[in-house]
Design a protein around this motif. Structure first.
Motif, PDB file in Angstrom:
ATOM      1  N   VAL A 285      -2.928   3.760  11.634  1.00 34.36           N
ATOM      2  CA  VAL A 285      -3.739   4.672  11.028  1.00 34.36           C
ATOM      3  C   VAL A 285      -4.437   5.813  11.988  1.00 34.36           C
ATOM      4  O   VAL A 285      -5.031   5.656  12.876  1.00 34.36           O
ATOM      5  N   THR A 294      -4.594   8.268   2.846  1.00 32.63           N
ATOM      6  CA  THR A 294      -5.810   7.419   2.831  1.00 32.63           C
ATOM      7  C   THR A 294      -5.793   6.765   1.389  1.00 32.63           C
ATOM      8  O   THR A 294      -5.953   5.433   1.274  1.00 32.63           O
ATOM      9  N   ALA A 295      -5.595   7.622   0.519  1.00 33.33           N
ATOM     10  CA  ALA A 295      -5.624   7.190  -0.991  1.00 33.33           C
ATOM     11  C   ALA A 295      -4.451   6.136  -1.079  1.00 33.33           C
ATOM     12  O   ALA A 295      -4.690   5.328  -1.890  1.00 33.33           O
ATOM     13  N   ARG A 297      -3.371   4.404   1.085  1.00 32.47           N
ATOM     14  CA  ARG A 297      -3.279   2.828   1.863  1.00 32.47           C
ATOM     15  C   ARG A 297      -4.329   2.328   0.993  1.00 32.47           C
ATOM     16  O   ARG A 297      -4.338   0.880   0.762  1.00 32.47           O
ATOM     17  N   SER A 298      -5.323   2.825   0.166  1.00 29.96           N
ATOM     18  CA  SER A 298      -6.305   2.090  -0.668  1.00 29.96           C
ATOM     19  C   SER A 298      -5.557   1.669  -1.642  1.00 29.96           C
ATOM     20  O   SER A 298      -5.777   0.406  -2.086  1.00 29.96           O
ATOM     21  N   ASP A 299      -4.315   2.292  -2.270  1.00 31.87           N
ATOM     22  CA  ASP A 299      -3.599   1.672  -3.547  1.00 31.87           C
ATOM     23  C   ASP A 299      -3.095   0.433  -3.043  1.00 31.87           C
ATOM     24  O   ASP A 299      -2.970  -0.496  -3.727  1.00 31.87           O
ATOM     25  N   THR A 300      -2.441   0.322  -1.883  1.00 32.29           N
ATOM     26  CA  THR A 300      -1.860  -0.581  -1.520  1.00 32.29           C
ATOM     27  C   THR A 300      -2.775  -1.807  -1.305  1.00 32.29           C
ATOM     28  O   THR A 300      -2.526  -3.024  -1.628  1.00 32.29           O
ATOM     29  N   ILE A 301      -4.004  -1.715  -0.608  1.00 30.21           N
ATOM     30  CA  ILE A 301      -5.006  -2.602  -0.333  1.00 30.21           C
ATOM     31  C   ILE A 301      -5.345  -3.281  -1.857  1.00 30.21           C
ATOM     32  O   ILE A 301      -5.536  -4.528  -1.683  1.00 30.21           O
ATOM     33  N   ASN A 302      -5.615  -2.485  -2.740  1.00 25.29           N
ATOM     34  CA  ASN A 302      -5.802  -2.761  -4.015  1.00 25.29           C
ATOM     35  C   ASN A 302      -4.911  -3.389  -4.966  1.00 25.29           C
ATOM     36  O   ASN A 302      -5.301  -3.446  -6.145  1.00 25.29           O
ATOM     37  N   ASP A 303      -3.672  -3.185  -4.484  1.00 24.45           N
ATOM     38  CA  ASP A 303      -2.758  -3.908  -5.220  1.00 24.45           C
ATOM     39  C   ASP A 303      -2.124  -2.929  -6.355  1.00 24.45           C
ATOM     40  O   ASP A 303      -1.870  -3.081  -7.630  1.00 24.45           O
ATOM     41  N   LYS A 304      -2.318  -1.676  -6.134  1.00 25.90           N
ATOM     42  CA  LYS A 304      -2.152  -0.475  -7.069  1.00 25.90           C
ATOM     43  C   LYS A 304      -0.987   0.358  -6.725  1.00 25.90           C
ATOM     44  O   LYS A 304      -0.824   1.419  -7.500  1.00 25.90           O
ATOM     45  N   THR A 316       2.781  -2.651   3.563  1.00 25.68           N
ATOM     46  CA  THR A 316       2.289  -3.371   4.775  1.00 25.68           C
ATOM     47  C   THR A 316       3.207  -4.544   4.737  1.00 25.68           C
ATOM     48  O   THR A 316       3.230  -5.470   5.800  1.00 25.68           O
TER      49      THR A 316
END
Length: 534
Positions: A285, A294-295, A297-304, A316
């Motif tokens: 990062v 950053t957005a 990455r957030s989509d990936t973390i939240n399975d979106k 990832t």
């Protein structure tokens, strides 16, 4: 003196460092490497726009996307535009395009502009006056490349010349989802081509988890890469029937290694994913990275994360990423083998002695850098820098040029070698004759433009970016954002430390801003010429 012939090989979504001659120790590209061994390899060669359609149109016109009007995918090349191929043809060249063109729209999917049109509560003008330009570049004349129409009628033909090409054989699309003249060719060789295409027809491949990847049922000899090579050889047969007095220009354009990742036959398993190293920045990062990244990455973390279409996504999943790299390398090696066949055919027909061979790509791919896949929106080196190799028939041997160059220079350079002047308004430079001289000393950087559609970013609004690349620095500005990017690529080649807000880098930032502004002024349109003093 006889004018030289030109054979231009072009790939799609192919990074510079995905070739052996550009330092990749894994991917096998002996035929492309051989072109470099007999010619000049440009190490600092950049796109005008890191998207298929606008960059290909930039090459054809020698004019930046913001000047030629094709700012992003979805705006075809104006039929009234003058291309460098038009100029070659007018000088007596026989011209041929085999493979992917993408000078006009291919998908047939319309873009909705309702969100931007309703921003203010104002009365709308009539539809034909909604745009500042009345000619919308639509209608039958701009549907030559529509894949659905070719799938429905493989016998259809187009009006010639096509942007200067006398001979055209389309292979438009990607992976095993290619259409155009290829459809007729495939039907002539298989009773039910649709039973071979796409993920529903794919062969079993246990353990495959990479998105947009499948083991295609199309055999090697019927895959689009083979079609492009076969049709190029057929065109060479036609040229060989002449007395050799008419020079030729051929653009041999492969749809691969663009996603979906579907190399056929042995190429699917040619590279073991376990042997594929991940990029150094795969889990990095970066300092003050772009909010869009950053957005994602957030989509990936939240399975979106949306990894099923053309938009960029962050992954990832190391195993899936290694699979994508391995499959991409398989597609590249298949293209290299096809290029070897074409080059051998050129020699066998006695056409090589006066032919200049060129290799390039329309843009690159993130391919796991910063965890990113595909392209769109962000200007890391993997998408901006592409290969460019120029090999003369009597080239003394391999050389590497550090001259700054780009896609915008290709047409001008070809015309100059043919002894022809470019059209008024051309913005490219002859980088071959300038290599080793001070002729381009004034070029201190390359401008990159990207006006991205919101649909390609997974957003309602698009993103407009301007980037300036020098031998050392990369500076990027984003319309409507206070955010910017500044990377010292000598000290930070992986572009992980954004120096935009660094007080100690205020001076280089200001200097680069001025240089970019001056380059934008230089690239201002000079066409058409004035006809009167007024």
């Amino acid at each position: 003196m006889r004018q030289p012939n030109f054979l231009l090989f072009m790939t799609d979504q192919h990074r510079a460092d995905h070739l052996g001659c550009y330092g990749n120790p894994i991917v096998q590209t002996p035929n492309i490497d051989g072109i470099a061994e007999r010619g000049r390899r440009f190490d600092k060669f950049y796109v005008a726009c890191p998207i298929c359609m606008p960059n290909r149109i930039d090459m054809m016109t020698g004019r930046m996307p913001g000047t030629n009007g094709s700012r992003h995918n979805g705006i075809p090349l104006d039929l009234e535009a003058v291309t460098f191929v038009d100029l070659l043809r007018s000088a007596g060249y026989k011209t041929g395009l085999i493979g992917k063109s993408h000078l006009q729209n291919m998908t047939g999917r319309a873009v909705s502009h309702d969100a931007s049109r309703q921003k203010f509560n104002l009365a709308e003008p009539p539809e034909y006056l909604c745009d500042a330009v009345r000619e919308r570049r639509t209608g039958p004349a701009y549907e030559a490349e529509m894949m659905k129409q070719w799938a429905e009628n493989p016998d259809r033909e187009i009006s010639l010349p096509y942007y200067g090409f006398d001979h055209v054989r389309f292979a438009n699309g990607h992976g095993d989802q290619v259409h155009g003249h290829y459809d007729r060719w495939l039907q002539d060789r298989h009773t039910n081509p649709e039973a071979l295409r796409g993920p529903d027809a794919a062969l079993k491949s246990p353990g495959l988890r990479a998105p947009q990847a499948w083991r295609t049922a199309i055999p090697e000899e019927l895959y689009p890469t083979s079609y492009v090579a076969d049709e190029t050889l057929s065109f060479l047969d036609e040229l060989a029937k002449g007395d050799g007095s008419q020079p030729f220009f051929i653009q041999c354009s492969f749809p691969d290694p663009h996603h979906p990742f579907t190399p056929p036959g042995r190429y699917f398993d040619l590279y073991d994913p376990d042997d594929m190293p991940l990029p150094d920045t795969f889990k990095t990062v970066g300092k003050d990275e772009h909010p869009f990244l950053t957005a994602l990455r957030s989509d990936t973390i939240n399975d979106k994360a949306d990894d099923a279409g053309p938009r960029p996504f962050v992954t990832t999943d190391a195993e899936a990423t290694r699979q994508i790299i391995a499959l991409t390398y398989g597609m590249i090696t298949m293209v290299d083998d096809a290029i070897g066949r074409v080059l051998e055919g050129l020699r066998a027909r006695g056409l090589d002695e006066n032919t200049i061979v060129i290799f390039t790509s329309d843009h690159g791919d993130f391919m796991g850098d910063h965890g990113l896949m595909l392209k769109h929106g962000l200007h890391y080196d993997g998408v901006l820098r592409v290969p460019f190799i120029w090999s003369e028939p009597d080239e003394p041997g391999a050389s590497v040029s550090q001259q700054l160059g780009g896609t915008i220079d290709i047409g001008t350079t070809i015309l100059a070698r043919a002894g022809l002047a470019p059209q008024n308004g051309s913005q490219g430079m002859d980088i071959i004759s300038a290599t080793g001289s001070n002729e381009l000393a004034s070029r201190q950087g390359m401008l990159v433009e990207e006006d991205e559609l919101g649909i390609h970013l997974g957003r309602n609004e698009g993103m407009r970016t301007r980037t300036f690349v020098t031998g050392r620095w990369r500076l990027s500005l984003f319309d409507g954002m206070d955010y910017g990017e500044l990377f010292d690529r000598e000290l930070d080649p992986d572009e992980t430390e954004n120096l935009w807000n660094s007080p100690t880098h205020a001076q280089p930032r200001a200097e680069l801003m001025e240089l970019m502004l001056r380059e934008m002024i230089r690239l201002g349109d000079t066409a058409p010429r004035p006809t009167h003093v007024a």
